[in-house]
Design a protein around this motif. Sequence first.
Motif, PDB file in Angstrom:
ATOM      1  N   SER A  18       0.978  -1.030   0.164  1.00 38.99           N
ATOM      2  CA  SER A  18      -0.092   0.124   0.091  1.00 38.99           C
ATOM      3  C   SER A  18       0.702   1.115  -0.134  1.00 38.99           C
ATOM      4  O   SER A  18       0.425   2.187  -0.719  1.00 38.99           O
ATOM      5  N   ALA A  19       2.069   1.123   0.784  1.00 44.88           N
ATOM      6  CA  ALA A  19       2.851   2.240   0.754  1.00 44.88           C
ATOM      7  C   ALA A  19       3.624   2.626  -0.657  1.00 44.88           C
ATOM      8  O   ALA A  19       3.558   3.699  -1.096  1.00 44.88           O
ATOM      9  N   LYS A  20       4.178   1.460  -1.182  1.00 46.00           N
ATOM     10  CA  LYS A  20       4.737   1.597  -2.731  1.00 46.00           C
ATOM     11  C   LYS A  20       3.521   1.972  -3.583  1.00 46.00           C
ATOM     12  O   LYS A  20       3.992   2.775  -4.587  1.00 46.00           O
ATOM     13  N   ALA A  21       2.180   1.611  -3.573  1.00 48.65           N
ATOM     14  CA  ALA A  21       1.335   2.052  -4.471  1.00 48.65           C
ATOM     15  C   ALA A  21       0.988   3.278  -4.371  1.00 48.65           C
ATOM     16  O   ALA A  21       0.684   4.133  -5.255  1.00 48.65           O
ATOM     17  N   LEU A  22       0.860   3.854  -2.998  1.00 51.61           N
ATOM     18  CA  LEU A  22       0.659   5.431  -2.562  1.00 51.61           C
ATOM     19  C   LEU A  22       1.726   6.258  -3.257  1.00 51.61           C
ATOM     20  O   LEU A  22       1.494   7.122  -4.134  1.00 51.61           O
ATOM     21  N   LEU A 117       7.020   0.692  -8.620  1.00 47.12           N
ATOM     22  CA  LEU A 117       6.238  -0.122  -8.149  1.00 47.12           C
ATOM     23  C   LEU A 117       6.484  -1.689  -8.456  1.00 47.12           C
ATOM     24  O   LEU A 117       6.541  -2.544  -7.488  1.00 47.12           O
ATOM     25  N   VAL A 118       6.574  -2.042  -9.649  1.00 50.58           N
ATOM     26  CA  VAL A 118       6.491  -3.672 -10.071  1.00 50.58           C
ATOM     27  C   VAL A 118       7.907  -4.140  -9.749  1.00 50.58           C
ATOM     28  O   VAL A 118       7.846  -5.389  -9.547  1.00 50.58           O
ATOM     29  N   LEU A 119       8.771  -3.230  -9.618  1.00 51.60           N
ATOM     30  CA  LEU A 119      10.291  -3.756  -9.431  1.00 51.60           C
ATOM     31  C   LEU A 119      10.723  -4.065  -8.054  1.00 51.60           C
ATOM     32  O   LEU A 119      11.498  -4.767  -7.502  1.00 51.60           O
ATOM     33  N   THR A 120       9.658  -3.553  -7.129  1.00 46.58           N
ATOM     34  CA  THR A 120      10.046  -4.075  -5.609  1.00 46.58           C
ATOM     35  C   THR A 120       8.589  -4.731  -4.986  1.00 46.58           C
ATOM     36  O   THR A 120       8.760  -4.802  -3.923  1.00 46.58           O
ATOM     37  N   THR A 121       7.830  -4.944  -5.753  1.00 43.41           N
ATOM     38  CA  THR A 121       6.536  -5.741  -5.231  1.00 43.41           C
ATOM     39  C   THR A 121       6.271  -6.981  -5.860  1.00 43.41           C
ATOM     40  O   THR A 121       5.780  -7.103  -7.076  1.00 43.41           O
ATOM     41  N   GLN A 222       1.757   1.185   8.965  1.00 39.54           N
ATOM     42  CA  GLN A 222       1.210   2.551   8.873  1.00 39.54           C
ATOM     43  C   GLN A 222       2.771   3.691   8.927  1.00 39.54           C
ATOM     44  O   GLN A 222       2.504   4.678   8.158  1.00 39.54           O
ATOM     45  N   ARG A 223       3.657   3.418   9.397  1.00 41.60           N
ATOM     46  CA  ARG A 223       5.087   4.188   9.227  1.00 41.60           C
ATOM     47  C   ARG A 223       5.444   4.482   7.702  1.00 41.60           C
ATOM     48  O   ARG A 223       5.609   5.439   7.412  1.00 41.60           O
ATOM     49  N   GLN A 224       5.444   3.174   7.067  1.00 43.74           N
ATOM     50  CA  GLN A 224       5.633   3.279   5.667  1.00 43.74           C
ATOM     51  C   GLN A 224       4.680   4.074   4.827  1.00 43.74           C
ATOM     52  O   GLN A 224       5.119   4.708   4.013  1.00 43.74           O
ATOM     53  N   GLN A 225       3.440   3.910   5.119  1.00 44.58           N
ATOM     54  CA  GLN A 225       2.530   4.585   4.649  1.00 44.58           C
ATOM     55  C   GLN A 225       2.603   6.185   4.762  1.00 44.58           C
ATOM     56  O   GLN A 225       2.421   7.064   3.757  1.00 44.58           O
ATOM     57  N   VAL A 226       2.986   6.678   5.733  1.00 44.71           N
ATOM     58  CA  VAL A 226       3.030   7.995   6.446  1.00 44.71           C
ATOM     59  C   VAL A 226       4.270   8.405   5.622  1.00 44.71           C
ATOM     60  O   VAL A 226       4.410   9.460   4.884  1.00 44.71           O
ATOM     61  N   ALA A 228       5.665   7.329   2.653  1.00 41.33           N
ATOM     62  CA  ALA A 228       5.341   7.368   1.346  1.00 41.33           C
ATOM     63  C   ALA A 228       4.310   8.594   0.995  1.00 41.33           C
ATOM     64  O   ALA A 228       4.473   9.512  -0.123  1.00 41.33           O
ATOM     65  N   ALA A 229       3.442   8.928   1.679  1.00 38.69           N
ATOM     66  CA  ALA A 229       2.648  10.053   1.567  1.00 38.69           C
ATOM     67  C   ALA A 229       3.272  11.484   1.677  1.00 38.69           C
ATOM     68  O   ALA A 229       3.085  12.262   0.637  1.00 38.69           O
ATOM     69  N   LEU A 230       4.287  11.414   2.483  1.00 39.72           N
ATOM     70  CA  LEU A 230       5.164  12.792   2.490  1.00 39.72           C
ATOM     71  C   LEU A 230       6.150  12.829   1.235  1.00 39.72           C
ATOM     72  O   LEU A 230       5.858  13.819   0.616  1.00 39.72           O
ATOM     73  N   ALA A 231       6.607  11.658   0.649  1.00 43.28           N
ATOM     74  CA  ALA A 231       7.409  11.717  -0.281  1.00 43.28           C
ATOM     75  C   ALA A 231       6.330  12.102  -1.566  1.00 43.28           C
ATOM     76  O   ALA A 231       6.598  12.622  -2.467  1.00 43.28           O
ATOM     77  N   GLY A 232       5.251  11.517  -1.716  1.00 44.61           N
ATOM     78  CA  GLY A 232       4.160  11.667  -2.450  1.00 44.61           C
ATOM     79  C   GLY A 232       3.918  13.381  -2.661  1.00 44.61           C
ATOM     80  O   GLY A 232       3.755  13.921  -3.621  1.00 44.61           O
ATOM     81  N   CYS A 233       3.894  13.869  -1.447  1.00 43.20           N
ATOM     82  CA  CYS A 233       3.249  15.187  -1.192  1.00 43.20           C
ATOM     83  C   CYS A 233       4.329  16.154  -1.764  1.00 43.20           C
ATOM     84  O   CYS A 233       4.055  17.294  -2.358  1.00 43.20           O
TER      85      CYS A 233
END
Length: 244
Positions: A18-22, A117-121, A222-226, A228-233
């Motif tokens: 979910s973090a990598k997809a985000l 995404l695909v090369l890490t999942t 949850q930590r990884q999603q946060v 990923a969200a910051l990097a996405g922002c």
Amino acid sequence: MLIETAAYASRWRDVAPSAKALFAVAGIVASWLAQSPAALAALIAMLMLTALLAARVPLRSYIAIALPPLGFLLLSCLTMLFGPDENGHWHWTTAMLPTIQHTALRSLAMLAALLGLVLTTPLPHLLALLRRLRTPELLLDLMVLCYRMLFVLRQAWDESITAQTARLGYRNWRQAWRSTGLLAGQMAVQVWQRAAALQTAADARVYQGTLRFLPAIYPQAQRQQVIAALAGCVMLAIAVGDRL
């Protein structure tokens, strides 16, 4: 298969999908919003360096997997350099160069996001994520079957090549062409037989139309999603700032 090998060897293999997809979705949206070449180049560099340095995807594997879509993109850009004049005659033109530049950079940025995404999942992790997102089960089963058939096809091909080589089927060019033709003619039969064997095995295990896998556990999801969200922002801020 090279994609799956890289995914299982990736440093981010155990990171929550979910973090990598985000992060990937944020990269795609930012690539779509960005306008200037500088912003798109920054997004490309950020996405590529994340995969190569943070996820430790081998550069050789990254290039080998990116070459087919890059070849298609190059061909598409070259065709855009030809256009009709006022008389309807087609010739080489540079009028589309700004559009080609923007299209190429945007496509490269989106490609880098998808590759990250695909090369890490691994595929089972992606399937678990898609199942959580309520993807139709029929589509997921088709993905699994196509994925499995790739390995069946590769195994049948390698075994046939080994058998022909042992019988001196490739001792010269003429024999090699003949052996390749025979191999191509037999592959459909072999794959069909192995697919039937897979179906028989599934029926023996009371297959009811849904393929299940052991769920993976991600303690730091949850930590990884946060993160990923910051990097996405950050990527979205670059794109929005460029657009404004």
